[in-house]
Design an enzyme around this catalytic site. Structure first.
Site, PDB file in Angstrom:
ATOM      1  N   ASP A 130      -6.910  -1.347  -4.242  1.00 12.81           N
ATOM      2  CA  ASP A 130      -7.741  -1.193  -3.434  1.00 12.81           C
ATOM      3  C   ASP A 130      -9.221  -0.283  -4.551  1.00 12.81           C
ATOM      4  O   ASP A 130      -9.908  -0.267  -4.273  1.00 12.81           O
ATOM      5  CB  ASP A 130      -7.744  -0.491  -2.329  1.00 12.81           C
ATOM      6  CG  ASP A 130      -6.757  -1.390  -1.673  1.00 12.81           C
ATOM      7  OD1 ASP A 130      -6.995  -2.984  -1.957  1.00 12.81           O
ATOM      8  OD2 ASP A 130      -5.985  -1.355  -0.989  1.00 12.81           O
TER       9      ASP A 130
ATOM     10  N   ASP B 111       1.216  -1.227   0.216  1.00 13.80           N
ATOM     11  CA  ASP B 111      -0.098   0.423   0.322  1.00 13.80           C
ATOM     12  C   ASP B 111       0.870   1.102   0.142  1.00 13.80           C
ATOM     13  O   ASP B 111       1.719   1.347   0.826  1.00 13.80           O
ATOM     14  CB  ASP B 111      -0.945  -0.091   1.114  1.00 13.80           C
ATOM     15  CG  ASP B 111      -1.775  -1.016   1.077  1.00 13.80           C
ATOM     16  OD1 ASP B 111      -2.168  -1.379   0.347  1.00 13.80           O
ATOM     17  OD2 ASP B 111      -2.445  -1.559   2.093  1.00 13.80           O
TER      18      ASP B 111
END
Length: 166
Positions: free
Chosen positions: A139, A120
């Site tokens: 995401d 991330d």
């Protein structure tokens, strides 16, 4: 079954996700620098390793949890591909939504296979609120795909079941 649009959308989403991770995390050295302010506070790159699901839920270092999340993600991808691919009334928007969800999920699956966690790097804050969470392009695709599947389910009546009055 017409997987064309679903397949190609998934491929494009997967490539964009993996390319963005490679560029930011490895190319820009975020894995070493840990933080890069791009357009503060609206857009910052912050290195994150997510071993759970969204927002770190079900976070675990256990190898069994990693493989369970991989298996679950692959199952969801298969179910969505079959469901959306077999729908004769599926709109192009619905197929693109399915492809986004699948491509994003497969991008995160590859991360779990390669690194043991999902990479991330996106952090966004606004209006005096400091967001502590990081996420990635996959995401965004998963979220957009899921919303699209709900909103554009292919029914002309907006997803409502009509009942004939006697």
């Amino acid at each position: 079954m017409r997987p064309g649009l679903i397949f190609w959308t998934a491929v494009v989403a997967f490539v964009i996700d993996q390319g963005s991770k490679f560029l930011v995390v490895h190319g820009m050295g975020l894995d070493q620098r840990r933080a890069i302010d791009v357009f503060p506070p609206f857009l910052n790159f912050r290195y994150g390793e997510n071993r759970g699901i969204n927002f770190g839920l079900l976070d675990s270092d256990a190898d069994a949890a990693r493989w369970a999340l991989i298996g679950f993600s692959l199952l969801v991808c298969a179910v969505v591909a079959i469901w959306a691919g077999r729908r004769a009334d599926a709109s192009g928007t619905m197929r693109v939504s399915a492809g986004l969800l699948i491509g994003g999920a497969l991008g995160n699956v590859l991360d779990r296979l390669l690194y043991g966690h999902v990479l991330d790097f996106l952090n966004m804050s606004c209006c005096g609120i400091s967001n502590p969470f990081v996420f990635n392009v996959a995401d965004v695709f998963i979220f957009a795909g899921a919303v699209g599947l709900v909103l554009f389910d292919g029914r002309k009546d907006g997803g409502k079941q009509r009942q004939n009055a006697p």
